[in-house]
Structures are given as C-alpha cells and as structure tokens.
Scaffold this active site. Structure first.
Site, PDB file in Angstrom:
ATOM      1  N   HIS A   1       0.837  -1.202   0.000  1.00  0.00           N
ATOM      2  CA  HIS A   1       0.000   0.000   0.000  1.00  0.00           C
ATOM      3  C   HIS A   1       0.875   1.257   0.000  1.00  0.00           C
ATOM      4  O   HIS A   1       0.649   2.187  -0.783  1.00  0.00           O
ATOM      5  CB  HIS A   1      -0.902  -0.029   1.233  1.00  0.00           C
ATOM      6  CG  HIS A   1      -1.810   1.145   1.369  1.00  0.00           C
ATOM      7  ND1 HIS A   1      -3.125   1.127   0.987  1.00  0.00           N
ATOM      8  CD2 HIS A   1      -1.590   2.390   1.865  1.00  0.00           C
ATOM      9  CE1 HIS A   1      -3.676   2.308   1.219  1.00  0.00           C
ATOM     10  NE2 HIS A   1      -2.760   3.090   1.777  1.00  0.00           N
ATOM     11  N   GLU A   2       1.884   1.285   0.872  1.00  0.00           N
ATOM     12  CA  GLU A   2       2.746   2.464   0.970  1.00  0.00           C
ATOM     13  C   GLU A   2       3.621   2.627  -0.273  1.00  0.00           C
ATOM     14  O   GLU A   2       3.871   3.751  -0.718  1.00  0.00           O
ATOM     15  CB  GLU A   2       3.622   2.381   2.228  1.00  0.00           C
ATOM     16  CG  GLU A   2       2.855   2.342   3.539  1.00  0.00           C
ATOM     17  CD  GLU A   2       1.932   3.533   3.730  1.00  0.00           C
ATOM     18  OE1 GLU A   2       2.236   4.613   3.197  1.00  0.00           O
ATOM     19  OE2 GLU A   2       0.905   3.376   4.410  1.00  0.00           O
TER      20      GLU A   2
ATOM     21  N   HIS B   1       1.628   4.455  -2.805  1.00  0.00           N
ATOM     22  CA  HIS B   1       1.576   5.903  -2.573  1.00  0.00           C
ATOM     23  C   HIS B   1       2.770   6.597  -3.239  1.00  0.00           C
ATOM     24  O   HIS B   1       2.638   7.711  -3.758  1.00  0.00           O
ATOM     25  CB  HIS B   1       1.589   6.215  -1.076  1.00  0.00           C
ATOM     26  CG  HIS B   1       0.251   6.085  -0.403  1.00  0.00           C
ATOM     27  ND1 HIS B   1      -0.898   6.610  -0.936  1.00  0.00           N
ATOM     28  CD2 HIS B   1      -0.107   5.505   0.781  1.00  0.00           C
ATOM     29  CE1 HIS B   1      -1.923   6.347  -0.124  1.00  0.00           C
ATOM     30  NE2 HIS B   1      -1.455   5.682   0.918  1.00  0.00           N
TER      31      HIS B   1
ATOM     32  N   GLU C   1      -6.349   6.524  -1.310  1.00  0.00           N
ATOM     33  CA  GLU C   1      -6.385   5.309  -0.507  1.00  0.00           C
ATOM     34  C   GLU C   1      -6.951   4.136  -1.299  1.00  0.00           C
ATOM     35  O   GLU C   1      -6.446   3.011  -1.240  1.00  0.00           O
ATOM     36  CB  GLU C   1      -7.217   5.533   0.765  1.00  0.00           C
ATOM     37  CG  GLU C   1      -6.545   6.441   1.786  1.00  0.00           C
ATOM     38  CD  GLU C   1      -5.210   5.888   2.249  1.00  0.00           C
ATOM     39  OE1 GLU C   1      -5.181   4.790   2.816  1.00  0.00           O
ATOM     40  OE2 GLU C   1      -4.181   6.557   2.004  1.00  0.00           O
TER      41      GLU C   1
ATOM     42  N   ASP D   1      -4.903   0.798  -2.231  1.00  0.00           N
ATOM     43  CA  ASP D   1      -5.403  -0.533  -1.877  1.00  0.00           C
ATOM     44  C   ASP D   1      -5.439  -1.447  -3.101  1.00  0.00           C
ATOM     45  O   ASP D   1      -5.026  -2.607  -3.042  1.00  0.00           O
ATOM     46  CB  ASP D   1      -6.806  -0.433  -1.273  1.00  0.00           C
ATOM     47  CG  ASP D   1      -6.798   0.074   0.163  1.00  0.00           C
ATOM     48  OD1 ASP D   1      -5.707   0.107   0.773  1.00  0.00           O
ATOM     49  OD2 ASP D   1      -7.871   0.441   0.669  1.00  0.00           O
TER      50      ASP D   1
END
Length: 486
Positions: free
Chosen positions: A135-136, A139, A200, A204
């Site tokens: 997930h990070e 980003h 987000e 995901d």
C-alpha cells in the site's frame, strides 16, 4: 515587490538551499546537485528526491529510528521484493524502522517508507506486513503526495511552499506541524477528504496486485484490516494508522472482494518474519525483560507459536537480556546447527561471543560467513564491530566505508567508523566522520563544530583541507535554510 511575494521568495529560496545542501554524501564524490530555486508550480521527481532526503534528516533527529542491522536487512529485502513487482517505479526505495508500539506506516518523497515496530507486534504473518508495505509503495509510485500538493497549489500560489514547510514541521514537531498544516489548506474540507479517499482506494487496489505478484496471500490485507477494525472499534483513541488511513467497513469489504478474485493458493508464513517479530518483542517493545521471557516460555510450553524455532530464538534473546548468557548460547547453538547461515542467529551468536570476550572465535565465524555473503549488512557490521572490539580497528575501516557506499542513509556505519578512526589514532578523520553523521540527523551546527576540529587536526593534506572547508560552507547554508523554513 509586494510583501507576499517577498515572503514567498524567501521560503522558496530557503527550500532550495535545503535541497542543494542535503543531498546524500558519497565518500568518493562530495559534489552536491545544483537545482537552483525550487519551483512551486511543478514538482519533479528530482525535487521529490531532494525533499525526501531533507525530511529523512529531520526524522533521524526527531524520531526513535532503529539502527538494527538484522531488522533493517530483513525489512529492506521484504520491501525490495515487493518493489520488484511494482509498476511506475521511478525512484530508489528506502525502508526504515521507528521504535514505536503504535500501529503505523507511512511513505513520503524519494521512495522513503517508514514502519513502526508496532506494525510487527500486531501482525500475525508476513503477508499482513507485506500488504501494508505494498500500500505504501503504491503511494510513492503513484506520486500521491506530490499530486496532492499540486492540486492544492492550483488553489493558491502560496500553498505549495506552505504545505512543504508544514510537512517538514510535522516530522520535526508533530503538534506544531499539524497546526501549521491546517493553516495552509486552501481547498474545502470535503474536497480534501475526497482526494484522500481516491488515493487510498488506488493504493489498496494497486497494492494488492503488488502483493499477489510478489507471491503473498491477497487475504493479508483484508485480514489485517479486519483485525484492526475489531480491536479498535470501540476505542476513543485509534492508532495513528487509522487516523491517516481511515478504515470504513466498505474498505474492508472491498479488500475481501478483491482478494476473492484471485485463485486460492496456500502461502506459508516466513520464519524470518516471526524471528523479526520476536526480536522486536524482546529488544524494542514495551515488554519488560522478565515479561518477554515469560511470553516465549509460555509459547513453548503451550505450543502456541507459529514456528518453534522463532519462539526459541525469542527466549534466547530474553535470556541474554536477563544476563543468563550460558542458557542463551545453548539455545542459539542448537538453532545454528539447523540453520548455520541464519542472520538472526549469527547476530546473537556474535553478541554472545563478544560478551564472553571470545573475540577471535567471533571474527573467525564472521569471516567465514562474509565469504558466503560478501555484501550482507549484518555480517559486515558485526565483523567490523568485532575487529574494533579486538583492537584491529584498521581492518574495520574498509568494511565500514563499503557499507557507507552501499547505504549512505544509515548512521550506524558512521558511528562505528568514527570509533574505528579513534582507535587508530586518526583524530582528524574521527571528527570528519562524526560531522557527516550529525549532518544525516540535520545537526548542522554540531557538524560544523566537528569539521572545525578536523580542520585543526589535519596536517599536510591540502585536498582534505579543501574538502573540509567546502563541507563547512554547505552545512552552514543548510542550517540557515532549515531555520528559515521552521
């Protein structure tokens, strides 16, 4: 020139100085990039990289970073396994641990991904940790932070600089930073929330694809989400991760639905994750020494462990901390018989040997392992430390310089290298290395003081004197820029 324009120019200039003066140091080449004045209308990948470096220096000075080579190598290898299956990777990634029992992870400019030790304490298996890292990573690859800043900048010409300064303040002093951040918001609250939700959702979705492609269980994300939701459903103070990554029921459902779209496959847990978790539980958590020992003795008695050897390793670490060294070494020796190259076991075996002053045995063990793993951070750091402890510091210096070349962001080799130079009587280089270490933690004043000592102690070496003078100028510029930004 209006007062507003003047202020904006001053901040932009301050940011530019930080960028130019805080680029990673190479022992082979100390030239720093000249990027000119930071533009506020465009946010290039190059600017992301230098901002990330500046923020990382502030984190080192203000957050409890772990300089643990075993955990660092494990986290880096896990992170890089995921990055290898990501698309749109345009910057190197750097994974690091913060000693904090809160459940949290975060990503910022330049591929930096921070992970709280609390994430390990609350995860059940490696797929759950990997789901958070995926997930990070997304980003970063999708440039969510830069896109947010550019979206804000469309509403106000001052927002970009204000937001960047506020991010730096948030890292340095969270409460003050959040207050500053609030004052720079030009868009409506609802628009900001929608933009965050979009990021987000994207993180995901793409993060799960990375997770699956890297060979992990896609259910790791939904399982971890569900665990967090259950644990904090009725609490008045959720963990930081749920404040920055909201967890509505729809997000858990979406994660489950996405996981269901992939063919079912059995993904066994990795013992290295459980060893890392045990190491954190004993050495870097709120457990007392006796409580940690009791935890693993109970696991072994009731057979509630994921891996028996991980529970034994945790017990050996706890015995070491309670100074029951012989009992600890018996367990470690039995574990090494089963897996003689395991870095977790080798690191603890080295500690045990040095503790009983069997330095030659420690060096022989590590030199053998170095031939098998020549670039291993764990082996090289431990071997360098063993050389220093054995009054062979001159052998440690090239090892540590190699480690700095491979990882310029890690302060631990700098600490050991300074000690090695001290042991060899090279005071000038001792202070020079201390200066570089302090600069990594944004302590520019202290770095300049150390360089002044190095200058006075340097004799008949014009090249080194010029190098020191150049670093003094750079660090003074960096200190001024950071003060103006704050």
């Amino acid at each position: 020139m209006s007062k507003f324009t003047s202020t904006k120019s001053l901040l932009a200039g301050a940011l530019s100085l930080i960028f130019c003066a805080t680029a990673p140091l190479s022992f082979a080449n100390n030239d720093l990039p000249d990027l000119g004045t930071a533009a506020v209308n465009t946010f290039s990948l190059e600017k992301e990289t230098v901002f990330g470096d500046a923020y990382m220096r502030v984190i080192r000075s203000s957050a409890p970073m772990l300089n643990d080579p075993v955990l660092s190598q494990y986290l880096t290898e896990l992170g890089n396994k995921l990055v290898a299956h990501a698309t749109g990777v345009k910057t190197p990634f750097y994974f690091f641990l913060l000693r904090n029992d809160e459940i949290n992870a975060f990503a910022f400019f330049g591929g930096h991904v921070g992970v709280h030790t609390g994430l390990f304490l609350n995860a059940d298996n490696e797929s759950q940790i990997a789901s958070v890292l995926g997930h990070e990573i997304t980003h970063v690859t999708q440039r969510h932070l830069a896109r947010s800043l550019e979206a804000q900048n469309k509403s106000s010409t001052a927002t970009m600089v204000g937001m960047l300064g506020a991010i730096l303040l948030t890292i340095a002093a969270p409460q003050a930073g959040m207050a500053a951040l609030a004052t720079t918001q030009a868009l409506s609250t609802q628009a900001k929330i929608n933009y965050t939700r979009l990021h987000e959702k994207e993180a995901d979705r793409i993060g799960m694809q990375i997770l699956v492609d890297a060979g992990f269980d896609p259910n790791g994300a939904s399982d971890f989400f569900a665990k967090l939701a259950t644990r904090y459903r009725f609490t008045s103070k959720p963990p930081q991760m749920l404040l920055t990554h909201p967890l509505p029921e729809s997000r858990i459902t979406d994660a489950r639905n996405r996981a269901a779209q992939y063919p079912h496959r059995y993904v066994p847990d990795n013992i290295d994750f459980q060893l890392a978790k045990a190491r954190i539980q004993v050495r870097f958590s709120s457990y007392s020494d006796e409580a940690a020992l009791s935890l693993f003795e109970t696991q072994l008695a009731k057979k509630t462990y994921a891996f028996k050897n991980a529970a034994l390793y945790g017990k050996a670490l706890a015995l070491f901390k309670t100074e029951r060294f012989k009992e600890s070494e018996i367990i470690i020796d039995s574990l090494l018989k089963e897996d003689k190259s395991n870095l977790f076991y080798l690191d603890t075996k080295t500690d045990l040997l040095l503790q009983r002053e069997a330095n030659s045995e420690a060096i022989a063990l590590l030199e053998t392992q170095k031939r098998l793993k020549p670039t291993s951070q764990v082996i090289n750091i431990n071997l360098a430390n063993a050389y220093i402890e054995s009054n062979q510091a001159e052998k440690a210096i090239p090892l540590l310089e190699d480690q700095i070349f491979l990882d310029k962001q890690n302060q631990l080799p700098f600490f050991l290298l300074s000690d090695a130079y001290k042991k060899t009587g090279n005071q000038a280089m001792e202070h020079f290395v201390k200066a570089e270490s302090m600069a990594l933690g944004a302590d520019y004043k202290g770095a300049v003081d150390q360089l002044n000592f190095a200058y006075r102690l340097t004799e008949d070496n014009p090249l080194q004197l010029a190098r020191i003078e150049a670093r003094i100028r750079q660090f003074k510029q960096s200190e001024k820029a950071l003060d103006e930004l704050k």
